[in-house]
Design a protein around this motif. Structure first.
Motif, mmCIF file in Angstrom:
data_model
loop_
_atom_site.group_PDB
_atom_site.id
_atom_site.type_symbol
_atom_site.label_atom_id
_atom_site.label_comp_id
_atom_site.label_asym_id
_atom_site.label_seq_id
_atom_site.Cartn_x
_atom_site.Cartn_y
_atom_site.Cartn_z
ATOM 1 N N GLU A 1 -22.507 109.760 85.624
ATOM 2 C CA GLU A 1 -22.631 108.292 84.994
ATOM 3 C C GLU A 1 -24.056 107.997 84.850
ATOM 4 O O GLU A 1 -24.637 107.795 85.947
ATOM 5 C CB GLU A 1 -21.993 107.275 86.109
ATOM 6 C CG GLU A 1 -20.241 107.505 86.376
ATOM 7 C CD GLU A 1 -19.845 106.377 87.293
ATOM 8 O OE1 GLU A 1 -20.507 105.428 87.274
ATOM 9 O OE2 GLU A 1 -18.960 106.716 87.957
ATOM 10 N N THR A 2 -24.436 107.834 83.626
ATOM 11 C CA THR A 2 -25.859 107.551 83.211
ATOM 12 C C THR A 2 -26.212 106.072 83.622
ATOM 13 O O THR A 2 -27.379 105.671 83.687
ATOM 14 C CB THR A 2 -26.152 107.724 81.701
ATOM 15 O OG1 THR A 2 -25.233 107.105 81.040
ATOM 16 C CG2 THR A 2 -25.888 108.969 81.466
ATOM 17 N N LYS A 3 -25.295 105.074 83.931
ATOM 18 C CA LYS A 3 -25.506 103.685 84.225
ATOM 19 C C LYS A 3 -25.999 103.557 85.595
ATOM 20 O O LYS A 3 -26.686 102.452 85.916
ATOM 21 C CB LYS A 3 -24.305 102.819 84.215
ATOM 22 C CG LYS A 3 -24.006 102.641 82.522
ATOM 23 C CD LYS A 3 -22.833 101.701 82.342
ATOM 24 C CE LYS A 3 -22.391 101.850 80.820
ATOM 25 N NZ LYS A 3 -21.364 100.729 80.650
ATOM 26 N N LYS A 4 -25.699 104.604 86.451
ATOM 27 C CA LYS A 4 -26.166 104.533 87.930
ATOM 28 C C LYS A 4 -27.584 104.356 87.907
ATOM 29 O O LYS A 4 -28.373 104.850 87.372
ATOM 30 C CB LYS A 4 -25.629 105.612 88.668
ATOM 31 C CG LYS A 4 -24.073 105.464 89.158
ATOM 32 C CD LYS A 4 -23.914 106.437 89.976
ATOM 33 C CE LYS A 4 -22.304 106.135 90.743
ATOM 34 N NZ LYS A 4 -22.171 107.189 91.530
ATOM 35 N N ASN B 1 -35.796 105.009 80.570
ATOM 36 C CA ASN B 1 -34.967 105.345 81.825
ATOM 37 C C ASN B 1 -35.780 105.530 83.266
ATOM 38 O O ASN B 1 -35.398 105.867 84.291
ATOM 39 C CB ASN B 1 -33.742 106.159 81.942
ATOM 40 C CG ASN B 1 -34.205 107.460 81.578
ATOM 41 O OD1 ASN B 1 -35.313 107.840 81.178
ATOM 42 N ND2 ASN B 1 -33.445 108.540 82.146
ATOM 43 N N LEU C 1 -32.916 113.879 88.451
ATOM 44 C CA LEU C 1 -32.224 112.531 87.967
ATOM 45 C C LEU C 1 -32.468 112.097 86.521
ATOM 46 O O LEU C 1 -31.592 111.792 85.914
ATOM 47 C CB LEU C 1 -32.503 111.323 88.881
ATOM 48 C CG LEU C 1 -31.988 111.711 90.352
ATOM 49 C CD1 LEU C 1 -32.684 110.314 91.350
ATOM 50 C CD2 LEU C 1 -30.691 111.653 90.673
ATOM 51 N N GLN D 1 -22.567 111.517 94.185
ATOM 52 C CA GLN D 1 -21.220 111.492 93.437
ATOM 53 C C GLN D 1 -19.961 111.776 94.413
ATOM 54 O O GLN D 1 -18.866 111.654 93.960
ATOM 55 C CB GLN D 1 -21.353 112.531 92.367
ATOM 56 C CG GLN D 1 -22.397 112.885 91.406
ATOM 57 C CD GLN D 1 -22.561 111.610 90.724
ATOM 58 O OE1 GLN D 1 -21.497 110.998 90.176
ATOM 59 N NE2 GLN D 1 -23.616 110.919 90.757
ATOM 60 N N GLU E 1 -30.928 114.265 84.203
ATOM 61 C CA GLU E 1 -29.212 113.998 84.210
ATOM 62 C C GLU E 1 -28.963 112.639 83.566
ATOM 63 O O GLU E 1 -27.937 112.317 83.417
ATOM 64 C CB GLU E 1 -28.673 114.130 85.451
ATOM 65 C CG GLU E 1 -28.649 115.493 86.359
ATOM 66 C CD GLU E 1 -27.910 116.563 85.707
ATOM 67 O OE1 GLU E 1 -26.979 115.975 84.756
ATOM 68 O OE2 GLU E 1 -28.084 117.627 86.006
ATOM 69 N N TRP F 1 -31.225 104.433 90.346
ATOM 70 C CA TRP F 1 -31.496 104.917 91.678
ATOM 71 C C TRP F 1 -32.983 104.427 91.823
ATOM 72 O O TRP F 1 -33.800 103.892 90.667
ATOM 73 C CB TRP F 1 -31.879 106.767 91.514
ATOM 74 C CG TRP F 1 -30.698 107.336 91.405
ATOM 75 C CD1 TRP F 1 -29.623 107.370 90.744
ATOM 76 C CD2 TRP F 1 -30.271 108.466 92.393
ATOM 77 N NE1 TRP F 1 -28.647 108.240 90.861
ATOM 78 C CE2 TRP F 1 -28.916 108.957 91.930
ATOM 79 C CE3 TRP F 1 -30.824 108.895 93.739
ATOM 80 C CZ2 TRP F 1 -28.435 109.915 92.523
ATOM 81 C CZ3 TRP F 1 -30.314 109.873 94.366
ATOM 82 C CH2 TRP F 1 -28.766 110.203 94.068
ATOM 83 N N TYR G 1 -30.139 109.518 84.407
ATOM 84 C CA TYR G 1 -30.081 108.368 85.217
ATOM 85 C C TYR G 1 -31.304 107.338 84.946
ATOM 86 O O TYR G 1 -32.209 107.731 84.516
ATOM 87 C CB TYR G 1 -30.223 108.705 86.537
ATOM 88 C CG TYR G 1 -28.768 109.291 87.358
ATOM 89 C CD1 TYR G 1 -27.567 108.526 87.544
ATOM 90 C CD2 TYR G 1 -28.707 110.677 87.580
ATOM 91 C CE1 TYR G 1 -26.440 109.402 87.789
ATOM 92 C CE2 TYR G 1 -27.619 111.228 88.099
ATOM 93 C CZ TYR G 1 -26.485 110.466 88.356
ATOM 94 O OH TYR G 1 -25.113 111.080 88.576
ATOM 95 N N ASN G 2 -31.013 106.077 85.378
ATOM 96 C CA ASN G 2 -32.284 105.174 85.243
ATOM 97 C C ASN G 2 -32.816 105.195 86.769
ATOM 98 O O ASN G 2 -32.136 105.172 87.700
ATOM 99 C CB ASN G 2 -31.572 103.902 84.978
ATOM 100 C CG ASN G 2 -31.197 103.489 83.652
ATOM 101 O OD1 ASN G 2 -31.872 104.107 82.852
ATOM 102 N ND2 ASN G 2 -30.061 102.964 83.597
#
Length: 278
Positions: free
Chosen positions: A2-5, A50, A24, A237, A27, A7, A29-30
């Protein structure tokens, strides 16, 4: 994935923290990443929409609060927090001054608490999230002379994370303690590892251990920070992540050794333990 998660990673300009941030971002991620000097990211991580580099003093609650608030303002949410910032302090317990010990606790323990205090309201309100606190195998197996204060900070991280896990369970927020062994990072270099300002004559074995860590062990550690980054990314995950995660074969072996020591001590002293009841 899920790219919306979103960190939030502390101590991210080098070592395990930097390896994790790179993983991250690759992959999708933000990621908000903190360092004492945000400029240190420039040569390691290219600018992108991001990635949010943040200059933060984790020992300062206001600095941490600003960083957490800014992360939510920029990315719209906050899901996963990794408390990785800190440093090592060598020295026998009688050698280290109050100031030396306090500085290690300020960074390694109170820094973690500052992040938790700032992040928990967001996670609790949204009813989900995951805080991953990086301890050390010496926060579980502490029989290493010359590391007493550092060990104590990492035991403290483990203890507060266990309590935090219980406190946040009703809100759907998870917590994990990561216990790394020796990883091939710059942790054993002067910027991340401090030696006592004043030494006491007679601690020959401790001086030899200090010398070995700085001159021999540094650069030959068995753990790969890139593989640790994969393990931590995968951990987030997991719908039912472990409270305790030992990273590295050395960490795994010492954890088992400590469990055996405890089991024997408990069994051998059962009669004494029960003898104190009314």
């Amino acid at each position: 994935m899920e790219t919306k998660k979103v960190w939030f990673v502390t101590g991210a300009s080098q070592g395990l923290g930097l390896a994790l941030v790179k993983k991250l971002l690759a992959e999708g991620y933000n990621v908000a990443a903190t360092s004492r000097n945000a400029a240190s990211f420039k040569n390691e991580i290219p600018q992108s929409s991001n990635f949010l580099p943040l200059e933060v003093d984790i020992t300062n609650a206001e600095s941490v609060q600003r960083a957490i608030d800014q992360t939510v303002q920029v990315f719209g949410s906050l899901e996963i927090v990794v408390n990785n910032a800190g440093f090592g302090q060598l020295g026998a317990l009688e050698e280290l001054s109050h100031e030396e010990a306090r500085k290690n606790f300020d960074a390694n323990v109170f820094g973690v608490l500052n992040v938790i205090r700032s992040a928990a309201p967001y996670l609790r309100k949204q009813q989900h999230g995951h805080i991953i606190n990086v301890s050390s195998i010496v926060g579980f197996y502490g029989e290493f002379g010359g590391w007493g204060v550092y060990n104590a900070t990492k035991f403290a991280v483990a203890g507060l994370t266990e309590a935090f896990s219980a406190e946040m369970k009703p809100f759907g927020v998870k917590a994990t303690i990561v216990y790394p062994g020796y990883f091939r990072t710059n942790f054993l270099q002067s910027g991340s590892l401090k030696t006592p300002e004043n030494t006491v004559e007679g601690y020959t074995a401790l001086r030899a251990s200090e010398k070995a860590h700085i001159e021999d062990i540094a650069g030959s550690q068995p753990g790969s920070p890139e593989k640790a980054a994969i393990a931590i990314a995968d951990l987030a995950q997991n719908e039912n992540p472990p409270l305790h995660l030992f990273l590295g074969s050395d960490s795994f072996g010492l954890a088992n050794a400590k469990v055996e020591i405890l089991q024997k001590a408990i069994a051998d002293n059962q009669a004494v333990s029960h003898s104190t009841d009314f």
